[in-house]
Design a protein around this motif. Sequence first.
Motif, PDB file in Angstrom:
ATOM      1  N   ARG A   1      50.189  37.476  43.070  1.00 13.38           N
ATOM      2  CA  ARG A   1      50.042  37.566  41.822  1.00 13.38           C
ATOM      3  C   ARG A   1      48.581  37.713  41.536  1.00 13.38           C
ATOM      4  O   ARG A   1      47.839  37.513  42.356  1.00 13.38           O
ATOM      5  CB  ARG A   1      50.410  36.247  41.054  1.00 13.38           C
ATOM      6  CG  ARG A   1      52.146  36.220  41.040  1.00 13.38           C
ATOM      7  CD  ARG A   1      52.648  34.830  40.585  1.00 13.38           C
ATOM      8  NE  ARG A   1      54.115  34.894  40.499  1.00 13.38           N
ATOM      9  CZ  ARG A   1      54.871  33.711  40.148  1.00 13.38           C
ATOM     10  NH1 ARG A   1      54.410  32.698  39.718  1.00 13.38           N
ATOM     11  NH2 ARG A   1      56.222  33.816  40.314  1.00 13.38           N
ATOM     12  N   PRO A   2      48.127  37.869  40.484  1.00 13.17           N
ATOM     13  CA  PRO A   2      46.877  38.191  39.955  1.00 13.17           C
ATOM     14  C   PRO A   2      46.099  36.932  40.445  1.00 13.17           C
ATOM     15  O   PRO A   2      44.989  36.909  40.670  1.00 13.17           O
ATOM     16  CB  PRO A   2      46.761  38.406  38.284  1.00 13.17           C
ATOM     17  CG  PRO A   2      48.077  39.280  38.188  1.00 13.17           C
ATOM     18  CD  PRO A   2      49.337  38.547  39.037  1.00 13.17           C
ATOM     19  N   ASP A   3      46.618  35.724  40.190  1.00 17.40           N
ATOM     20  CA  ASP A   3      45.905  34.524  40.362  1.00 17.40           C
ATOM     21  C   ASP A   3      46.204  33.720  41.852  1.00 17.40           C
ATOM     22  O   ASP A   3      45.946  32.880  42.077  1.00 17.40           O
ATOM     23  CB  ASP A   3      45.997  33.366  39.643  1.00 17.40           C
ATOM     24  CG  ASP A   3      47.435  33.265  39.119  1.00 17.40           C
ATOM     25  OD1 ASP A   3      48.560  33.837  39.777  1.00 17.40           O
ATOM     26  OD2 ASP A   3      47.637  32.216  38.422  1.00 17.40           O
TER      27      ASP A   3
ATOM     28  N   GLY B   1      45.958  38.532  45.849  1.00 13.80           N
ATOM     29  CA  GLY B   1      45.441  39.366  44.871  1.00 13.80           C
ATOM     30  C   GLY B   1      46.907  40.180  44.193  1.00 13.80           C
ATOM     31  O   GLY B   1      47.963  39.868  44.742  1.00 13.80           O
ATOM     32  N   ASP B   2      46.534  40.624  42.988  1.00 12.73           N
ATOM     33  CA  ASP B   2      47.623  41.503  41.991  1.00 12.73           C
ATOM     34  C   ASP B   2      48.236  42.619  43.337  1.00 12.73           C
ATOM     35  O   ASP B   2      47.628  43.653  43.712  1.00 12.73           O
ATOM     36  CB  ASP B   2      47.032  42.270  41.169  1.00 12.73           C
ATOM     37  CG  ASP B   2      47.878  42.569  40.367  1.00 12.73           C
ATOM     38  OD1 ASP B   2      49.174  42.733  40.288  1.00 12.73           O
ATOM     39  OD2 ASP B   2      47.522  42.687  38.931  1.00 12.73           O
TER      40      ASP B   2
ATOM     41  N   ASN C   1      49.994  45.080  42.178  1.00 16.81           N
ATOM     42  CA  ASN C   1      49.865  46.351  41.630  1.00 16.81           C
ATOM     43  C   ASN C   1      48.724  47.160  42.221  1.00 16.81           C
ATOM     44  O   ASN C   1      48.756  48.228  42.471  1.00 16.81           O
ATOM     45  CB  ASN C   1      49.700  46.162  39.916  1.00 16.81           C
ATOM     46  CG  ASN C   1      50.892  45.698  39.327  1.00 16.81           C
ATOM     47  OD1 ASN C   1      51.828  46.494  39.025  1.00 16.81           O
ATOM     48  ND2 ASN C   1      51.085  44.377  39.264  1.00 16.81           N
TER      49      ASN C   1
ATOM     50  N   THR D   1      47.250  46.304  45.313  1.00 16.90           N
ATOM     51  CA  THR D   1      47.820  46.652  46.481  1.00 16.90           C
ATOM     52  C   THR D   1      48.677  48.058  46.760  1.00 16.90           C
ATOM     53  O   THR D   1      48.503  48.947  47.410  1.00 16.90           O
ATOM     54  CB  THR D   1      48.615  45.362  47.185  1.00 16.90           C
ATOM     55  OG1 THR D   1      47.996  44.315  47.197  1.00 16.90           O
ATOM     56  CG2 THR D   1      49.164  45.670  48.665  1.00 16.90           C
TER      57      THR D   1
ATOM     58  N   THR E   1      46.738  51.132  36.613  1.00 17.84           N
ATOM     59  CA  THR E   1      45.904  50.367  37.496  1.00 17.84           C
ATOM     60  C   THR E   1      44.578  50.753  37.990  1.00 17.84           C
ATOM     61  O   THR E   1      43.485  50.054  38.117  1.00 17.84           O
ATOM     62  CB  THR E   1      46.930  49.840  38.687  1.00 17.84           C
ATOM     63  OG1 THR E   1      48.183  49.318  38.254  1.00 17.84           O
ATOM     64  CG2 THR E   1      46.158  49.006  39.645  1.00 17.84           C
TER      65      THR E   1
ATOM     66  N   PRO F   1      49.869  45.651  32.368  1.00 17.04           N
ATOM     67  CA  PRO F   1      50.880  44.501  33.037  1.00 17.04           C
ATOM     68  C   PRO F   1      51.951  45.464  33.849  1.00 17.04           C
ATOM     69  O   PRO F   1      52.488  46.278  33.590  1.00 17.04           O
ATOM     70  CB  PRO F   1      51.439  43.983  31.940  1.00 17.04           C
ATOM     71  CG  PRO F   1      50.435  44.132  30.831  1.00 17.04           C
ATOM     72  CD  PRO F   1      50.203  45.411  30.568  1.00 17.04           C
ATOM     73  N   ASP F   2      51.888  45.060  35.271  1.00 12.77           N
ATOM     74  CA  ASP F   2      52.936  45.603  36.143  1.00 12.77           C
ATOM     75  C   ASP F   2      53.124  46.933  36.147  1.00 12.77           C
ATOM     76  O   ASP F   2      54.184  47.544  36.363  1.00 12.77           O
ATOM     77  CB  ASP F   2      54.258  44.688  35.844  1.00 12.77           C
ATOM     78  CG  ASP F   2      54.398  43.406  36.181  1.00 12.77           C
ATOM     79  OD1 ASP F   2      53.402  42.716  36.904  1.00 12.77           O
ATOM     80  OD2 ASP F   2      54.978  42.666  35.455  1.00 12.77           O
TER      81      ASP F   2
END
Length: 239
Positions: A113-115, A119-120, A122, A124, A212, A222-223
């Motif tokens: 997840r972003p936190d 890391g995110d 998306n 990756t 992204t 988002p996503d």
Amino acid sequence: MNFRASTTREDIIGDLKNPELFQYGEESMAAWKEGRLSDDIVAEQRKVEEAEFVIFQFPLYWFSVPAIMKGWMDRVLTQGFAFSLQKLYDKGALKDKKAMLSFTTGAMQTMFRPDGINGDINVTLWPLQNGVLHFCGFQVLAPQIFWGPAHCPPTVRAAMLQGWQTRLQGLVAEKPLTFAPSDLFDLTVKGGFMLLPEARAEQESQPYGLSTGHHLGKLLPPDNQIKAQPADDKETENS
């Protein structure tokens, strides 16, 4: 199959165009045009030509694909066959085909997840989904991600497979992920393949970047790399 992961001189049958300076991209493109690529590459390219849909199934290794699959991409998606300077992204050579990633992770979902510590997800996936699949023109469907199956009980793994089986039955009707349309860019060497001024001006009032990778200093959509855009959202076009 004993498919080789490395790009080598052996991929080219016959004489090189420039034996003084071996440039794999240039030599493989010339060999593709002249029918001089090695048999294993030609066999895989024929499979791609015949396919309407390509699913890349793999375990996520070091935030990417394993070496043999990376080698497949390097050797099979040659310049000329899969892309050219005139045929890339939504105008790519493989634009009439669909593709998607289906992979397992060693990590739990929260880690991507972003936190989360990794890391995110998306971010990756951007190099693979945009830099490889979309670059060649594929219409890219949302990935199928199996989070940490090695650490799940049998009932959870069975549910993962059942969910994948159910999705496969309706896969053809799914909409692809959204990427920045190539028409928004100056597709010339002189223009540096940069976002057109009018396109940038239009994005100034938007809360999110185009994608992204094309975040333009704004929040990431988002996503963007794991969910298809809703049909009624027309801020950008589907690839």
